[in-house]
Motif scaffolding. Structure first.
Motif, PDB file in Angstrom:
ATOM      1  N   MET A   1      33.703  12.058  15.834  1.00 12.52           N
ATOM      2  CA  MET A   1      33.253  10.832  16.839  1.00 12.52           C
ATOM      3  C   MET A   1      33.445  11.362  18.249  1.00 12.52           C
ATOM      4  O   MET A   1      34.124  12.340  18.374  1.00 12.52           O
ATOM      5  CB  MET A   1      34.269   9.627  16.363  1.00 12.52           C
ATOM      6  CG  MET A   1      34.044   9.143  14.990  1.00 12.52           C
ATOM      7  SD  MET A   1      35.431   7.908  14.897  1.00 12.52           S
ATOM      8  CE  MET A   1      34.827   7.501  13.052  1.00 12.52           C
ATOM      9  N   ASP A   2      32.924  10.589  19.081  1.00  8.62           N
ATOM     10  CA  ASP A   2      32.914  10.776  20.615  1.00  8.62           C
ATOM     11  C   ASP A   2      34.050   9.517  21.033  1.00  8.62           C
ATOM     12  O   ASP A   2      34.132   8.742  20.428  1.00  8.62           O
ATOM     13  CB  ASP A   2      31.665  10.851  21.244  1.00  8.62           C
ATOM     14  CG  ASP A   2      30.931  11.914  20.769  1.00  8.62           C
ATOM     15  OD1 ASP A   2      31.346  12.843  20.572  1.00  8.62           O
ATOM     16  OD2 ASP A   2      29.607  11.831  20.999  1.00  8.62           O
ATOM     17  N   GLU A   3      34.378   9.580  22.232  1.00  7.99           N
ATOM     18  CA  GLU A   3      34.922   8.518  22.995  1.00  7.99           C
ATOM     19  C   GLU A   3      34.066   7.370  23.121  1.00  7.99           C
ATOM     20  O   GLU A   3      32.711   7.687  23.249  1.00  7.99           O
ATOM     21  CB  GLU A   3      35.338   9.097  24.329  1.00  7.99           C
ATOM     22  CG  GLU A   3      36.351  10.074  24.419  1.00  7.99           C
ATOM     23  CD  GLU A   3      37.637   9.593  23.824  1.00  7.99           C
ATOM     24  OE1 GLU A   3      37.947   8.440  23.600  1.00  7.99           O
ATOM     25  OE2 GLU A   3      38.682  10.539  23.861  1.00  7.99           O
ATOM     26  N   PRO A   4      34.492   6.180  22.997  1.00  8.58           N
ATOM     27  CA  PRO A   4      35.963   5.720  23.164  1.00  8.58           C
ATOM     28  C   PRO A   4      36.505   5.670  21.549  1.00  8.58           C
ATOM     29  O   PRO A   4      37.679   5.664  21.324  1.00  8.58           O
ATOM     30  CB  PRO A   4      35.665   4.487  23.415  1.00  8.58           C
ATOM     31  CG  PRO A   4      34.430   4.022  23.248  1.00  8.58           C
ATOM     32  CD  PRO A   4      33.788   4.901  23.160  1.00  8.58           C
ATOM     33  N   LEU A   5      35.616   5.667  20.558  1.00  6.92           N
ATOM     34  CA  LEU A   5      36.413   5.758  19.238  1.00  6.92           C
ATOM     35  C   LEU A   5      37.351   6.935  18.884  1.00  6.92           C
ATOM     36  O   LEU A   5      38.159   6.785  18.151  1.00  6.92           O
ATOM     37  CB  LEU A   5      35.082   5.550  18.072  1.00  6.92           C
ATOM     38  CG  LEU A   5      34.545   4.317  17.801  1.00  6.92           C
ATOM     39  CD1 LEU A   5      33.431   4.496  16.916  1.00  6.92           C
ATOM     40  CD2 LEU A   5      35.578   3.323  17.444  1.00  6.92           C
ATOM     41  N   HIS A   6      36.994   8.059  19.558  1.00  3.86           N
ATOM     42  CA  HIS A   6      37.809   9.241  19.077  1.00  3.86           C
ATOM     43  C   HIS A   6      39.153   8.995  19.787  1.00  3.86           C
ATOM     44  O   HIS A   6      40.302   9.076  18.939  1.00  3.86           O
ATOM     45  CB  HIS A   6      36.987  10.473  19.815  1.00  3.86           C
ATOM     46  CG  HIS A   6      37.984  11.621  19.398  1.00  3.86           C
ATOM     47  ND1 HIS A   6      39.069  12.056  20.289  1.00  3.86           N
ATOM     48  CD2 HIS A   6      37.923  12.663  18.759  1.00  3.86           C
ATOM     49  CE1 HIS A   6      39.655  13.191  19.826  1.00  3.86           C
ATOM     50  NE2 HIS A   6      38.892  13.553  19.068  1.00  3.86           N
ATOM     51  N   GLY A   7      39.224   8.493  20.760  1.00  5.49           N
ATOM     52  CA  GLY A   7      40.630   8.297  21.343  1.00  5.49           C
ATOM     53  C   GLY A   7      41.400   6.854  20.681  1.00  5.49           C
ATOM     54  O   GLY A   7      42.548   7.080  20.767  1.00  5.49           O
ATOM     55  N   ARG A   8      40.524   5.933  20.307  1.00  4.06           N
ATOM     56  CA  ARG A   8      41.117   4.882  19.877  1.00  4.06           C
ATOM     57  C   ARG A   8      41.923   5.402  18.448  1.00  4.06           C
ATOM     58  O   ARG A   8      43.075   4.648  18.258  1.00  4.06           O
ATOM     59  CB  ARG A   8      40.055   3.891  19.031  1.00  4.06           C
ATOM     60  CG  ARG A   8      40.586   2.865  18.253  1.00  4.06           C
ATOM     61  CD  ARG A   8      39.608   1.855  17.867  1.00  4.06           C
ATOM     62  NE  ARG A   8      39.595   0.880  16.734  1.00  4.06           N
ATOM     63  CZ  ARG A   8      40.755  -0.074  16.809  1.00  4.06           C
ATOM     64  NH1 ARG A   8      41.300  -0.198  17.747  1.00  4.06           N
ATOM     65  NH2 ARG A   8      40.971  -0.755  15.881  1.00  4.06           N
ATOM     66  N   TYR A   9      41.465   6.388  17.703  1.00  2.13           N
ATOM     67  CA  TYR A   9      42.223   6.948  16.482  1.00  2.13           C
ATOM     68  C   TYR A   9      43.183   8.085  16.919  1.00  2.13           C
ATOM     69  O   TYR A   9      44.254   7.852  16.375  1.00  2.13           O
ATOM     70  CB  TYR A   9      41.110   7.271  15.449  1.00  2.13           C
ATOM     71  CG  TYR A   9      40.299   6.184  15.081  1.00  2.13           C
ATOM     72  CD1 TYR A   9      40.913   5.174  14.720  1.00  2.13           C
ATOM     73  CD2 TYR A   9      39.025   6.452  15.123  1.00  2.13           C
ATOM     74  CE1 TYR A   9      39.729   4.001  14.065  1.00  2.13           C
ATOM     75  CE2 TYR A   9      37.936   5.374  14.722  1.00  2.13           C
ATOM     76  CZ  TYR A   9      38.646   4.138  14.339  1.00  2.13           C
ATOM     77  OH  TYR A   9      37.612   3.474  13.740  1.00  2.13           O
ATOM     78  N   ARG A  10      42.810   8.813  17.919  1.00  2.00           N
ATOM     79  CA  ARG A  10      43.639  10.038  18.348  1.00  2.00           C
ATOM     80  C   ARG A  10      44.890   9.705  18.897  1.00  2.00           C
ATOM     81  O   ARG A  10      46.064  10.181  18.634  1.00  2.00           O
ATOM     82  CB  ARG A  10      42.857  10.963  18.937  1.00  2.00           C
ATOM     83  CG  ARG A  10      43.374  12.184  18.984  1.00  2.00           C
ATOM     84  CD  ARG A  10      42.930  13.491  19.782  1.00  2.00           C
ATOM     85  NE  ARG A  10      43.513  14.578  20.006  1.00  2.00           N
ATOM     86  CZ  ARG A  10      44.302  14.978  20.728  1.00  2.00           C
ATOM     87  NH1 ARG A  10      44.594  14.076  21.736  1.00  2.00           N
ATOM     88  NH2 ARG A  10      44.900  16.027  20.994  1.00  2.00           N
TER      89      ARG A  10
ATOM     90  N   PRO B   1      47.024   6.864  19.278  1.00  2.00           N
ATOM     91  CA  PRO B   1      48.042   6.414  18.407  1.00  2.00           C
ATOM     92  C   PRO B   1      48.791   7.408  17.705  1.00  2.00           C
ATOM     93  O   PRO B   1      50.026   7.380  17.321  1.00  2.00           O
ATOM     94  CB  PRO B   1      47.564   5.037  17.802  1.00  2.00           C
ATOM     95  CG  PRO B   1      46.285   5.320  17.840  1.00  2.00           C
ATOM     96  CD  PRO B   1      45.827   6.074  19.010  1.00  2.00           C
ATOM     97  N   LEU B   2      47.768   8.173  16.937  1.00  2.00           N
ATOM     98  CA  LEU B   2      48.396   9.116  16.167  1.00  2.00           C
ATOM     99  C   LEU B   2      49.042  10.316  16.840  1.00  2.00           C
ATOM    100  O   LEU B   2      50.460  10.351  16.519  1.00  2.00           O
ATOM    101  CB  LEU B   2      47.158   9.836  15.279  1.00  2.00           C
ATOM    102  CG  LEU B   2      47.554  11.053  14.352  1.00  2.00           C
ATOM    103  CD1 LEU B   2      48.385  10.130  13.136  1.00  2.00           C
ATOM    104  CD2 LEU B   2      46.347  11.642  13.732  1.00  2.00           C
TER     105      LEU B   2
ATOM    106  N   THR C   1      50.844   1.281  11.254  1.00  2.00           N
ATOM    107  CA  THR C   1      50.607  -0.014  10.804  1.00  2.00           C
ATOM    108  C   THR C   1      50.909  -1.012  11.741  1.00  2.00           C
ATOM    109  O   THR C   1      50.562  -2.235  11.518  1.00  2.00           O
ATOM    110  CB  THR C   1      51.236  -0.178   9.326  1.00  2.00           C
ATOM    111  OG1 THR C   1      52.508  -0.337   9.332  1.00  2.00           O
ATOM    112  CG2 THR C   1      51.047   0.673   8.264  1.00  2.00           C
ATOM    113  N   ASP C   2      51.974  -0.490  12.704  1.00  2.31           N
ATOM    114  CA  ASP C   2      52.285  -1.438  13.738  1.00  2.31           C
ATOM    115  C   ASP C   2      51.217  -1.903  14.923  1.00  2.31           C
ATOM    116  O   ASP C   2      51.567  -3.005  15.430  1.00  2.31           O
ATOM    117  CB  ASP C   2      53.495  -0.959  14.684  1.00  2.31           C
ATOM    118  CG  ASP C   2      54.856  -0.641  13.673  1.00  2.31           C
ATOM    119  OD1 ASP C   2      54.655  -1.611  12.655  1.00  2.31           O
ATOM    120  OD2 ASP C   2      55.460  -0.116  13.960  1.00  2.31           O
ATOM    121  N   GLY C   3      50.081  -0.813  14.640  1.00  3.46           N
ATOM    122  CA  GLY C   3      49.026  -0.805  15.724  1.00  3.46           C
ATOM    123  C   GLY C   3      48.019  -2.128  15.336  1.00  3.46           C
ATOM    124  O   GLY C   3      47.974  -2.827  14.354  1.00  3.46           O
TER     125      GLY C   3
END
Length: 263
Positions: A93-102, A104-105, A216-218
Motif C-alpha cells: 500500500m501507499d500513503e495514507p493507508l500505509h501510515g495508518r497501519y505502520r 501504530p505498530l 486493539t486499543d486503537g
C-alpha cells in the motif's frame, strides 16, 4: 546505446549463493537502468544501479499498491485483474493507508518490550543449542534452529497461547515452505487467516501483554488487525530463518570471519 536484458536472470553461480546472477552484474556495469521485456510482452525497466534504486524507492511517483502490479517479469497473468492488498497488509500500500497501519505498530515496539524480548530470545536460543548438542551430530540447522526460533518469537509478539503454538507453527510452516501444491497453499492461508481472526477477537475480549493486544486499543478494525498480524508473520518468519541459516553458512565458508566472531 540502450542496454537490454532479455529476461530477468535468477540463476546463480554454483558455490556463490550470495552473489547476484552474472547477467545482473553485467547489466549494472553497462548502465544503471536497462530495458526488460516482461513475460506478457510489456516493455519495462530493470534498475541495477545503487543510487538509482534508492531514488526510485524513495520517490512517491512510484507505487507499492498491489492492484497496480499488473505485469510480472516471469509470469504472464493474462487479463486477470490484481485486487488491492487486504486491509492491514500495508507493505503493498501507499500513503495514507500505509501510515495508518505502520505508525501504530511501530509505537508498540517499546524499549521495555524489546528488552524483555532480548532476554527471551537469548533463553530460547540457548535452549535450542543445548537440544542440538544433546541430540548429537548430524544436526539440521534449519529445522532445529533457524525456523523454530523466529516462529516462537512471532507467537510471543502476537500472544498466541501456548496450547495453540504447535498447530499454529505447523500451519505457518506449510504456508512459507514453498514445497506444497496451490490447493494446499490456499488451505494453509485460509486456516491461518481464520486462526488470526479468532486470535484478534480473543485479544479484544481479554487483552494480554503482547503487541496484538496493544493494537486493539486503537481504531483498527478486526479485519485490519488480522491483516497486520499476517504481515508480521510474513515479514518475521521466513526472512529471519533464512538470515540465521545463510548467515551461518557464510561464516562456515569464511573461517577468518568465523574466528573473528568467536574472538
Amino acid at each position: 546505446m540502450e542496454h537490454i536484458v532479455t529476461t530477468l536472470p535468477t540463476a546463480r553461480r554454483s558455490g556463490c549463493p550470495f552473489d547476484p546472477p552474472e547477467e545482473l552484474t553485467e547489466a549494472r556495469a553497462h548502465s544503471p537502468i536497462s530495458r526488460l521485456p516482461f513475460a506478457d510482452g510489456h516493455q519495462g525497466w530493470l534498475v541495477t544501479g545503487y543510487d538509482l534504486v534508492r531514488s526510485a524507492l524513495a520517490d512517491p511517483r512510484f507505487s507499492s499498491r498491489r492492484e497496480l502490479m499488473r505485469h510480472h517479469p516471469l509470469i504472464d497473468y493474462g487479463d486477470v485483474e490484481t485486487p488491492p492488498a487486504p486491509p492491514g497488509e500495508f507493505l503493498l500500500m501507499d500513503e495514507p493507508l500505509h501510515g495508518r497501519y505502520r505508525k501504530p505498530l511501530v509505537g508498540k515496539f517499546t524499549v521495555r518490550r524489546m528488552r524483555q524480548l532480548t532476554e527471551r530470545v537469548e533463553r530460547i536460543t540457548a535452549e535450542h543449542l543445548d537440544a542440538m548438542e544433546q541430540a548429537g551430530p548430524p544436526a539440521d540447522l534449519v529445522t532445529a534452529f533457524a525456523k523454530p526460533i523466529p516462529a516462537i518469537m512471532i507467537c510471543e509478539l502476537l500472544g498466541v497461547p501456548y496450547e495453540d503454538r504447535d498447530l499454529f507453527q505447523e500451519q505457518v510452516e506449510s504456508l512459507v515452505s514453498g514445497q506444497i501444491s496451490d490447493e494446499e497453499m490456499i488451505a494453509a492461508y485460509t486456516s491461518t487467516q481464520h486462526y488470526l481472526g479468532e486470535l484478534v477477537a480473543a485479544k479484544r475480549a481479554n487483552p494480554t501483554d503482547d503487541v496484538l493486544s496493544d493494537l486493539t486499543d486503537g481504531d483498527l478494525t478486526d479485519e485490519e488487525l488480522r491483516g497486520v498480524s499476517f504481515l508480521l508473520l510474513a515479514a518475521g518468519l521466513d526472512t529471519t530463518a533464512n538470515m540465521l541459516a545463510l548467515g551461518t553458512f557464510a561464516l562456515l565458508r569464511n573461517p577468518a570471519q568465523l574466528a573473528a566472531l568467536r574472538a
